[in-house]
Design a protein around this motif. Structure first.
Motif, PDB file in Angstrom:
ATOM      1  N   UNK A 342       0.810  -1.222   0.000  1.00  0.00           N
ATOM      2  CA  UNK A 342       0.000   0.000   0.000  1.00  0.00           C
ATOM      3  C   UNK A 342       0.842   1.270   0.000  1.00  0.00           C
ATOM      4  N   UNK A 343       1.994   1.250   0.675  1.00  0.00           N
ATOM      5  CA  UNK A 343       2.732   2.506   0.848  1.00  0.00           C
ATOM      6  C   UNK A 343       4.036   2.590   0.059  1.00  0.00           C
ATOM      7  N   UNK A 344       4.446   1.501  -0.575  1.00  0.00           N
ATOM      8  CA  UNK A 344       5.725   1.503  -1.286  1.00  0.00           C
ATOM      9  C   UNK A 344       5.506   1.630  -2.799  1.00  0.00           C
ATOM     10  N   UNK A 345       6.418   2.335  -3.463  1.00  0.00           N
ATOM     11  CA  UNK A 345       6.423   2.395  -4.932  1.00  0.00           C
ATOM     12  C   UNK A 345       7.865   2.543  -5.408  1.00  0.00           C
ATOM     13  N   UNK A 346       8.136   2.053  -6.614  1.00  0.00           N
ATOM     14  CA  UNK A 346       9.471   2.187  -7.218  1.00  0.00           C
ATOM     15  C   UNK A 346       9.320   2.777  -8.609  1.00  0.00           C
ATOM     16  N   UNK A 347      10.284   3.646  -8.973  1.00  0.00           N
ATOM     17  CA  UNK A 347      10.263   4.347 -10.250  1.00  0.00           C
ATOM     18  C   UNK A 347      11.509   3.971 -11.042  1.00  0.00           C
TER      19      UNK A 347
END
Length: 439
Positions: A342-347
């Motif tokens: 829910x709170x993590x993202x990678x670019x």
């Protein structure tokens, strides 16, 4: 020499006793023994009779090679495939002089395996004495390609093969890089890549390696008739990095799900990989003040830049769902954004190409290839711009603590311990050795 000395001794005895009758009798009595001594002394080196040598000359009739020559007599030959080889060049080295065979193997759809020649593999041809191709064998992956000459021309087939699995062990020492060390230990790139993947959550292979680091690996190799077909899975591995020992073993549960664990049963797979690239170097780190090479101004750099050749594979650092995949309006160029939990993202920015079929809503697994390194957007050279975000705030991916995956369960523990005991013994056997290869 001894015979002459014995004769002189006998003559002296006779002279000494010539005037005495009793002495003459004594001398006559001992003479036989003097003869025995003389005979015994010369026997080992005495040639009693010279052998007679005779020369014998016999005429041997040689076969008539002109009539004995059979142009249909077949011979098997073998050649190793080299880079740039074609079926025509291989057949020439195999001493095939058969234009019909070359044309057939070039044009027949069933002979497509010969258009995927793998350097290092072998190809075998049976030829007649006049150069006509009788049969051809080529091991292509898990299939055996065969071509046979018959009354109506060539019959071509491709059949699956039975593979023999062997477990090999190898060790090596880091001198410059992991790939250089695995090459020196005669390990394939597939094994080197697996070693990097297994320990990627604990060791940053871009900056943590040191000269003298040591590794040991237990892995599968599949053979067919003594020839290596392919390298399989790494079953266990140990890496000693800067004096710290890391160990891992592969374990598959009853449901068929497998993964790598420490020998104590802890899952070595973290929720996130430390790096989205297998091998590269960091060209720009996470900082609040960096002089931007394109914008020519000081500004924060809230990610990690990995310098790598254009086309280098970019992997998802964790399981997730694609939130964005396409051309970004800002400086990211071609960009993929993954949402994790829910709170993590990678670019992943500046990509030369986005993974085929990747679109918003696609599910990806950790390690899946999601694109390739490029220099789209604001970039002066090929590299990957990688960001790790928590609640949409950039964090330094090299410093943030990564959560671990679930460990071995109590139900799986007995089977796991049985397997790891054997693997621990294998790893200990080669610890400290520079290279070894054991079946």
């Amino acid at each position: 020499m001894q015979q002459a000395q014995s004769a002189i001794l006998a003559q002296n005895l006779l002279r000494l006793v010539s005037n005495n009758k009793l002495s003459r009798l004594f001398a006559i009595a001992i003479l036989p023994f003097v003869g025995i001594v003389a005979a015994f002394g010369i026997a080992p080196n005495t040639i009693i009779e010279q052998p007679v040598a005779a020369r014998v000359i016999e005429q041997i009739a040689l076969p008539d090679f002109a009539t004995a020559y059979d142009p249909k007599q077949a011979f098997w030959r073998e050649e190793r495939i080299q880079r740039g080889d074609t079926i025509a060049s291989l057949l020439a080295r195999l001493q095939v002089d058969d234009p019909e065979a070359v044309n057939t193997l070039r044009s027949t759809r069933e002979a497509k395996a010969l258009h995927q020649l793998i350097p290092g593999r072998t190809i075998r041809a049976q030829t007649a004495a006049d150069g006509q191709l009788v049969a051809l064998r080529y091991l292509n992956g898990n299939s055996l390609f065969s071509a046979e000459r018959g009354a109506d021309g060539y019959s071509v087939s491709e059949q699956p093969i039975q593979l023999e699995q062997r477990t090999l062990m190898q060790s090596g020492e880091i001198r410059s890089s992991l790939f250089a060390a695995t090459d020196a230990a005669h390990l394939s790139d597939a094994v080197a890549t697996q070693i990097a993947d297994i320990f990627s959550t604990d060791i940053d292979f871009h900056k943590d390696l040191r000269k003298g680091d040591h590794f040991t690996v237990v892995y599968e190799v599949f053979y067919h008739l003594g020839e290596v077909v392919r390298t399989g899975r790494v079953l266990a591995a140990e890496f000693i990095n800067q004096g710290k020992i890391y160990q891992a073993a592969y374990f598959e549960n009853a449901e068929g799900h497998g993964g790598y664990y420490t020998l104590e049963g802890k899952n070595i797979r973290k929720a996130f990989l430390r790096s989205p690239l297998e091998f590269s170097r960091i060209s720009s780190g996470f900082t609040n003040a960096r002089y931007h090479p394109v914008l020519k101004e000081w500004r924060a750099h809230k990610g990690i830049d990995y310098a790598a050749a254009t086309g280098t594979r970019v992997k998802a650092t964790a399981d997730g769902i694609v939130e964005f995949a396409g051309r970004h309006a800002g400086g990211y160029g071609n960009l993929v954004v993954l949402r994790h939990q829910s709170k993590f993202s990678t670019w992943y920015g500046h990509l030369s190409r986005i993974g085929k079929g990747l679109h918003k809503g696609s599910r990806v697994a950790q390690g899946d290839v999601i694109g390739n390194v490029g220099m789209t957007g604001l970039a002066t050279g090929p590299h990957l711009h990688y960001e790790f975000r928590v609640n949409n705030l950039q964090q330094n991916p090299l410093r943030v603590v990564m959560p671990s995956a679930p460990p071995i369960t109590a139900v799986q523990k007995p089977a796991f311990e049985t397997m790891t005991q054997l693997m621990a013994q294998r790893l200990m056997l080669l610890r400290g050795t520079k290279t070894a290869r054991l079946d």
